[in-house]
Scaffold this active site. Sequence first.
Site, PDB file in Angstrom:
ATOM      1  N   GLY A 172     -70.447 -10.907 -33.883  1.00  0.00           N
ATOM      2  CA  GLY A 172     -69.486 -10.063 -33.190  1.00  0.00           C
ATOM      3  C   GLY A 172     -68.079 -10.591 -33.352  1.00  0.00           C
ATOM      4  O   GLY A 172     -67.857 -11.711 -33.824  1.00  0.00           O
ATOM      5  N   SER A 173     -67.118  -9.775 -32.960  1.00  0.00           N
ATOM      6  CA  SER A 173     -65.715 -10.154 -33.066  1.00  0.00           C
ATOM      7  C   SER A 173     -65.397 -11.310 -32.113  1.00  0.00           C
ATOM      8  O   SER A 173     -66.133 -11.539 -31.146  1.00  0.00           O
ATOM      9  CB  SER A 173     -64.819  -8.954 -32.746  1.00  0.00           C
ATOM     10  OG  SER A 173     -65.116  -7.866 -33.599  1.00  0.00           O
ATOM     11  N   PRO A 174     -64.305 -12.024 -32.353  1.00  0.00           N
ATOM     12  CA  PRO A 174     -63.928 -13.111 -31.431  1.00  0.00           C
ATOM     13  C   PRO A 174     -63.681 -12.576 -30.021  1.00  0.00           C
ATOM     14  O   PRO A 174     -63.051 -11.538 -29.833  1.00  0.00           O
ATOM     15  CB  PRO A 174     -62.634 -13.667 -32.054  1.00  0.00           C
ATOM     16  CG  PRO A 174     -62.695 -13.290 -33.488  1.00  0.00           C
ATOM     17  CD  PRO A 174     -63.424 -11.984 -33.535  1.00  0.00           C
ATOM     18  N   GLY A 175     -64.202 -13.305 -29.039  1.00  0.00           N
ATOM     19  CA  GLY A 175     -63.953 -12.951 -27.653  1.00  0.00           C
ATOM     20  C   GLY A 175     -64.921 -11.957 -27.052  1.00  0.00           C
ATOM     21  O   GLY A 175     -64.742 -11.534 -25.914  1.00  0.00           O
ATOM     22  N   THR A 176     -65.964 -11.557 -27.793  1.00  0.00           N
ATOM     23  CA  THR A 176     -66.888 -10.549 -27.273  1.00  0.00           C
ATOM     24  C   THR A 176     -67.977 -11.144 -26.393  1.00  0.00           C
ATOM     25  O   THR A 176     -68.712 -10.399 -25.750  1.00  0.00           O
ATOM     26  CB  THR A 176     -67.530  -9.764 -28.425  1.00  0.00           C
ATOM     27  OG1 THR A 176     -68.060 -10.693 -29.389  1.00  0.00           O
ATOM     28  CG2 THR A 176     -66.519  -8.867 -29.115  1.00  0.00           C
ATOM     29  N   LYS A 219     -70.197 -14.147 -27.319  1.00  0.00           N
ATOM     30  CA  LYS A 219     -71.349 -14.773 -27.981  1.00  0.00           C
ATOM     31  C   LYS A 219     -71.689 -16.117 -27.335  1.00  0.00           C
ATOM     32  O   LYS A 219     -72.843 -16.387 -26.998  1.00  0.00           O
ATOM     33  CB  LYS A 219     -71.030 -14.950 -29.476  1.00  0.00           C
ATOM     34  CG  LYS A 219     -70.740 -13.649 -30.199  1.00  0.00           C
ATOM     35  CD  LYS A 219     -70.487 -13.870 -31.668  1.00  0.00           C
ATOM     36  CE  LYS A 219     -69.227 -14.669 -31.935  1.00  0.00           C
ATOM     37  NZ  LYS A 219     -68.004 -13.972 -31.494  1.00  0.00           N
ATOM     38  N   HIS A 260     -36.004   9.321 -28.882  1.00  0.00           N
ATOM     39  CA  HIS A 260     -37.148   8.975 -29.741  1.00  0.00           C
ATOM     40  C   HIS A 260     -38.451   9.039 -28.941  1.00  0.00           C
ATOM     41  O   HIS A 260     -39.428   9.677 -29.364  1.00  0.00           O
ATOM     42  CB  HIS A 260     -36.937   7.579 -30.316  1.00  0.00           C
ATOM     43  CG  HIS A 260     -38.003   7.142 -31.278  1.00  0.00           C
ATOM     44  ND1 HIS A 260     -37.828   7.118 -32.633  1.00  0.00           N
ATOM     45  CD2 HIS A 260     -39.283   6.715 -31.067  1.00  0.00           C
ATOM     46  CE1 HIS A 260     -38.938   6.692 -33.225  1.00  0.00           C
ATOM     47  NE2 HIS A 260     -39.834   6.441 -32.295  1.00  0.00           N
ATOM     48  N   GLU A 261     -38.493   8.393 -27.780  1.00  0.00           N
ATOM     49  CA  GLU A 261     -39.712   8.392 -26.968  1.00  0.00           C
ATOM     50  C   GLU A 261     -39.985   9.777 -26.379  1.00  0.00           C
ATOM     51  O   GLU A 261     -41.149  10.174 -26.231  1.00  0.00           O
ATOM     52  CB  GLU A 261     -39.596   7.358 -25.844  1.00  0.00           C
ATOM     53  CG  GLU A 261     -39.392   5.924 -26.314  1.00  0.00           C
ATOM     54  CD  GLU A 261     -40.461   5.451 -27.278  1.00  0.00           C
ATOM     55  OE1 GLU A 261     -41.616   5.932 -27.185  1.00  0.00           O
ATOM     56  OE2 GLU A 261     -40.170   4.622 -28.146  1.00  0.00           O
ATOM     57  N   HIS A 299     -41.885  11.690 -29.035  1.00  0.00           N
ATOM     58  CA  HIS A 299     -43.313  11.354 -29.043  1.00  0.00           C
ATOM     59  C   HIS A 299     -44.054  12.075 -27.923  1.00  0.00           C
ATOM     60  O   HIS A 299     -45.108  12.683 -28.140  1.00  0.00           O
ATOM     61  CB  HIS A 299     -43.491   9.836 -28.851  1.00  0.00           C
ATOM     62  CG  HIS A 299     -43.219   9.028 -30.078  1.00  0.00           C
ATOM     63  ND1 HIS A 299     -43.763   9.316 -31.302  1.00  0.00           N
ATOM     64  CD2 HIS A 299     -42.468   7.897 -30.257  1.00  0.00           C
ATOM     65  CE1 HIS A 299     -43.360   8.417 -32.192  1.00  0.00           C
ATOM     66  NE2 HIS A 299     -42.570   7.541 -31.573  1.00  0.00           N
TER      67      HIS A 299
END
Length: 635
Positions: A198-202, A204, A420-421, A424
Amino acid sequence: MKQTQKTLALWLMIILLGMVVLHFVQQKPDTIRQVSFSEFMDAVNADNVDEVTIQNDEYHGVFKKTYQEGAAFQTMGPASSEKVLTALADHKVKTEFKPAEDQSFWQHLLISWLPLILLFGLFFFSMRQIQAGGGKAMSFGRSKARLLVQNEKKVTFEDVAGIDEARDELEEIIAFLKDPKRFTRLGGRIPKGVLLMGSPGTGKTLLARAIAGEANAPFFSISGSDFVEMFVGVGAARVRDLFEQGKRNAPCIIFIDEIDAVGRHRGAGLGGGHDEREQTLNQLLVEMDGFESNEGVIIIAATNRPDVLDPALLRPGRFDRRIIVPRPDVRGREGILKIHARKLALAPNVDFKVIARGTPGFSGADLANVVNEAALLAARIGKTQVGMHDMELAKDKVLMGSERRSLMITDDEKKNTAYHEAGHAMVAKLIPGTDPIHKVTIIPRGQALGVTQQLPTDDRFTQNRGYCENTIAMLMGGRCAEELIFDQPTTGAGNDIERATELARKMVCEWGMSEKMGPLTYGKKEEMLFLGKELAQHKDYSESTANMIDEEVKRIVMDNYKRAKDLLASRLDTLHAIAKALLDRESLDTGEIETLMQGGTLPPLPAVTEPKSKSAAKEADVASADAPATHPGHA
């Protein structure tokens, strides 16, 4: 107790060795002259002897200073001879009699053999220390695996959330250790190895700690990097010793964290020389499923790089079961937040469902960091409880960085950022099927001068073509607003353009979402084996196809750019209203944006009174929110 005995024995040995050294140091230097008995009698008759001490048949004396500068001498002669005693008396030699010493066996042994015994004992003790495991200076012969003690602070499966499937499979391992016959009565066998990927921090390593807390069996923990040392052959020796310890304590669990440090694909080294890591891997392969069986020893390993592991390590019989530890979904994130918030004093308004919805893609470690940052923010301003406002601020801080209110921005740049915001936000509101807008702000945070945040209602695991095109149109909304109002673009849309172009290229080259190019994949990912299996893009199409790809990517981006610009041009009054509200208030939430989109007006801002203290100023209510999908308009 054993450690105390070792310490006492060491100090006793040092004290005895010091006494022996002191004994030899205090002895007078060997300056006594050995003379014959006849020479001694001649010196006596010549009045050259000053004094004599007689002990049995030994004569110890000192010559007069006028004869040989008063040197001490020693000789052997008859014991208590009348002739000798008469001569000594006639020449007035000072004579002293000393009784013979009765030296016991133990005294003789102490003086003669104690130094050798101490030296041998010190050598034996040093060799034992070299062979011992642990953190000694030369402890390279034994495994550094740590056996978890049962009375240590335990982590159980109640402390694990968001990865229910992985937890269920590991609970089966625990059940086997507690009742092996339940699984073996039908002829099956328990997996020899379990690989957590798994990804880091999940979570394990957290799962492994939970196994150690749940299982009433010995649990050995070691890191993959602990096997490899500067000495040749040490890694293989430590693997052998680790499995010997496991066999002695079977049934037991051995957990190897970051196994990719020692289990990388063999033959990946440049130059073809001897690779210590490969020898360690070979020994690990033999121990896991070699000629000798390791019944009752279960291996659990964790890695975030399963693609670089050797195929022989992953085959059934070694790692029979591979468990994916994914990033948590929205329900998993809510459970993780609740677990990490157990120790916090929470305000009644904290809603973990909102925080979980606002953190898609966050791992368990990210969520733990959010909770911790919220507690620190609340403590910094002297609060007694952690509120929803603190949680949202902490989430924004983890996601994008701290607010930069001290950044000096000119009025023109601030106005440009507001439009700009606003662009969006308007495009996201006007195009159906996009994620709801949660907050728009022009407060600088991290590398962005302004941020538009969306709050997905559910996690998305797949995306259709319409959603991708809507995302491109929304990304282009900021650039379109700048051109409509100021008639010239700025560099603030650089990140938006990069993300839109990347998304359009994936639509054409990877996902087959272009009718012109068809459902084909363009560009092959090849693995650079000798460089650690990194991925590189390989061009497997012609130059004419490359031109067609570029044209199609440009078409998708420009079509959605035109769509966003037309939407904004048709409602310029609303664009001006949102931008003006942003300049006045700095932040707008979803309700305020909806009011402006419907042509309404916002209530006036409350009068700001000067706070009495710095703490009160910090506690003043400031607009903030969470941010899963963030669109930094001006980076």
